[in-house]
Write a protein that holds these residues in place. Structure first.
Motif, PDB file in Angstrom:
ATOM      1  N   ASP A 158       0.861  -1.192   0.000  1.00 36.76           N
ATOM      2  CA  ASP A 158       0.000   0.000   0.000  1.00 36.76           C
ATOM      3  C   ASP A 158       0.896   1.241   0.000  1.00 36.76           C
ATOM      4  O   ASP A 158       2.062   1.172   0.415  1.00 36.76           O
ATOM      5  CB  ASP A 158      -0.869  -0.018   1.278  1.00 36.76           C
ATOM      6  CG  ASP A 158      -2.154   0.779   1.170  1.00 36.76           C
ATOM      7  OD1 ASP A 158      -2.181   1.790   0.449  1.00 36.76           O
ATOM      8  OD2 ASP A 158      -3.136   0.378   1.828  1.00 36.76           O
ATOM      9  N   SER A 159       0.338   2.369  -0.432  1.00 39.66           N
ATOM     10  CA  SER A 159       1.012   3.645  -0.182  1.00 39.66           C
ATOM     11  C   SER A 159       0.702   4.163   1.211  1.00 39.66           C
ATOM     12  O   SER A 159       1.396   5.038   1.725  1.00 39.66           O
ATOM     13  CB  SER A 159       0.560   4.703  -1.204  1.00 39.66           C
ATOM     14  OG  SER A 159       1.170   4.480  -2.444  1.00 39.66           O
ATOM     15  N   HIS A 160      -0.378   3.631   1.809  1.00 40.36           N
ATOM     16  CA  HIS A 160      -0.892   4.157   3.079  1.00 40.36           C
ATOM     17  C   HIS A 160      -0.940   3.048   4.120  1.00 40.36           C
ATOM     18  O   HIS A 160      -1.151   1.888   3.772  1.00 40.36           O
ATOM     19  CB  HIS A 160      -2.300   4.713   2.865  1.00 40.36           C
ATOM     20  CG  HIS A 160      -2.429   5.550   1.614  1.00 40.36           C
ATOM     21  ND1 HIS A 160      -2.829   5.030   0.402  1.00 40.36           N
ATOM     22  CD2 HIS A 160      -2.158   6.860   1.406  1.00 40.36           C
ATOM     23  CE1 HIS A 160      -2.813   5.996  -0.514  1.00 40.36           C
ATOM     24  NE2 HIS A 160      -2.406   7.112   0.050  1.00 40.36           N
ATOM     25  N   ASP A 248      -3.161  -3.174  -1.998  1.00 37.30           N
ATOM     26  CA  ASP A 248      -3.818  -1.936  -2.437  1.00 37.30           C
ATOM     27  C   ASP A 248      -3.084  -1.451  -3.690  1.00 37.30           C
ATOM     28  O   ASP A 248      -1.888  -1.159  -3.642  1.00 37.30           O
ATOM     29  CB  ASP A 248      -3.738  -0.917  -1.296  1.00 37.30           C
ATOM     30  CG  ASP A 248      -4.429   0.409  -1.600  1.00 37.30           C
ATOM     31  OD1 ASP A 248      -4.520   0.778  -2.792  1.00 37.30           O
ATOM     32  OD2 ASP A 248      -4.844   1.081  -0.638  1.00 37.30           O
ATOM     33  N   ASP A 250      -2.837   1.140  -5.136  1.00 34.76           N
ATOM     34  CA  ASP A 250      -2.210   2.474  -5.149  1.00 34.76           C
ATOM     35  C   ASP A 250      -0.747   2.469  -4.714  1.00 34.76           C
ATOM     36  O   ASP A 250      -0.089   3.508  -4.744  1.00 34.76           O
ATOM     37  CB  ASP A 250      -3.040   3.507  -4.382  1.00 34.76           C
ATOM     38  CG  ASP A 250      -3.054   3.339  -2.870  1.00 34.76           C
ATOM     39  OD1 ASP A 250      -2.108   2.774  -2.299  1.00 34.76           O
ATOM     40  OD2 ASP A 250      -4.045   3.806  -2.253  1.00 34.76           O
ATOM     41  N   THR A 262      -7.041   7.159  -4.331  1.00 34.11           N
ATOM     42  CA  THR A 262      -6.148   8.006  -3.540  1.00 34.11           C
ATOM     43  C   THR A 262      -4.724   7.814  -4.073  1.00 34.11           C
ATOM     44  O   THR A 262      -3.879   7.203  -3.420  1.00 34.11           O
ATOM     45  CB  THR A 262      -6.208   7.652  -2.028  1.00 34.11           C
ATOM     46  OG1 THR A 262      -6.321   6.229  -1.890  1.00 34.11           O
ATOM     47  CG2 THR A 262      -7.407   8.269  -1.367  1.00 34.11           C
TER      48      THR A 262
HETATM   49 MN    MN Z   1      -3.658   3.146  -0.361  1.00 36.98          MN
END
Ligand code: MN
Ligand code: MN
Length: 329
Positions: A158-160, A248, A250, A262
């Motif tokens: 994920d980026s988050h 994710d 992203d 996002t």
């Molecule tokens: Mn993300």
């Protein structure tokens, strides 16, 4: 003659652009041949995106991933693995969703995945939908794996970090699945590895929960600088523990995967994402003991030429191949 654990139409006779669409052209779960039951993985969609903090539209992700998965071929060159010979795979359709309520939706999707046939053998693979759905599939995977003591380990791309306690006053959204999973006792934060994290963030406090609870974070920058050292260390600590894998989309750079809600610049190339997953097969410890998985946050309306959904379909394949390799061992 080789056995076909997953019966696939011969694409040289029935072309990939013809017929009804299921993931990877795998059979519908109700059509699986008796000798191929119980299946190894039930692949299903969770078309829910009311848990997003920015752009909606991932509710159309499962359909887009299935559409692009028609060109997914079954033989993995690098692993020398014919997935249809090793794993019995099927498309279980889409879960019901609760469109206006993320907490209720989590319960609805979790029930769908928990009720899939043959718990203990058949593992749930969810196509998102936004990342709030992951809490649902993790709940189901945890129950289906026999509620392992201490909760599941987690490989998280994920980026988050998705461990905010609340966002706009809501405790159930795609910003919070893993804090809720820890609170529910289904996730051990000390065996959670988040790979591909990058900024900018709203505040440095966004990472506080993860750091305070022992989550291992490998930022995109750190992986480029240091390689696999930290990843291998945690993979070794996880060992054979029941593990969930969540991806994710992203974490892949928006140049390669623009169809997401996002987006975060400076991410993995599509090749790097595949290489990271393949590393879990070729690394020093071998493939993880996966009990559930997902690929989430594909937003087709922001996609270009189906790139994002096509990458997502291939990520699903890479993850399934990890399990195929483990089963072949
Ligand atoms: Mn993300
Ligand atoms: Mn996420």
């Amino acid at each position: 003659m080789t056995t076909q654990r997953t019966k696939l139409a011969d694409a040289r006779r029935t072309p990939r652009f013809a017929g009804l669409v299921t993931f990877g052209r795998y059979p519908r779960i109700e059509d699986v041949a008796p000798e191929n039951r119980p299946i190894d993985w039930a692949i299903y969609g969770a078309p829910f995106d009311s848990g997003v903090t920015y752009r909606p539209g991932a509710r159309f992700g499962p359909r887009a991933i299935r559409e692009e998965s028609q060109y997914l071929k079954p033989y993995h060159i690098e692993h020398d693995l014919m997935i249809s010979e090793v794993l019995s795979l099927a498309d279980a359709g889409d879960s019901a969703v609760h469109t206006y309520d993320a907490e209720a939706n989590t319960a609805t999707v979790a029930q769908f995945a928990t009720d899939l046939p043959d718990p203990g053998t058949t593992k749930p693979f969810m196509l998102g939908g936004d990342h709030s759905n992951t809490l649902a599939n993790m709940r189901a995977a945890y129950h289906r794996a026999g509620k392992p003591a201490g909760g599941l380990a987690l490989l998280h791309f994920d980026s988050h970090v998705d461990t905010l306690d609340e966002f706009l006053g809501e405790r159930y959204s795609h910003a919070s699945p893993f804090i809720r999973a820890v609170e529910e006792g289904i996730l051990d934060p000390k065996r959670m590895l988040s790979v591909g994290i990058k900024g900018p963030l709203n505040t440095r406090d966004d990472l506080a929960y993860a750091r305070d609870h022992g989550v291992t974070i490998v930022t995109c920058e750190q992986w480029r600088r240091e390689g696999y050292e930290t990843i291998d260390r945690l993979r070794k600590a996880i060992g054979d523990a029941p593990t969930y894998l969540t991806f994710d989309i992203d974490c892949i750079d928006p140049v390669f995967a623009p169809g997401t809600g996002t987006p975060s610049v400076g991410g993995f190339t599509s090749y790097e994402a595949l290489a990271l997953l393949r590393h879990f097969a070729s690394g020093p410890i071998g493939p993880p003991n996966l009990v559930g998985a997902d690929v989430v946050e594909v937003l087709p309306d922001r996609d270009v030429a189906g790139n994002t959904a096509l990458i997502a379909a291939h990520i699903v394949f890479e993850i399934l191949c990890l399990d195929g390799l483990r089963k072949r061992c």
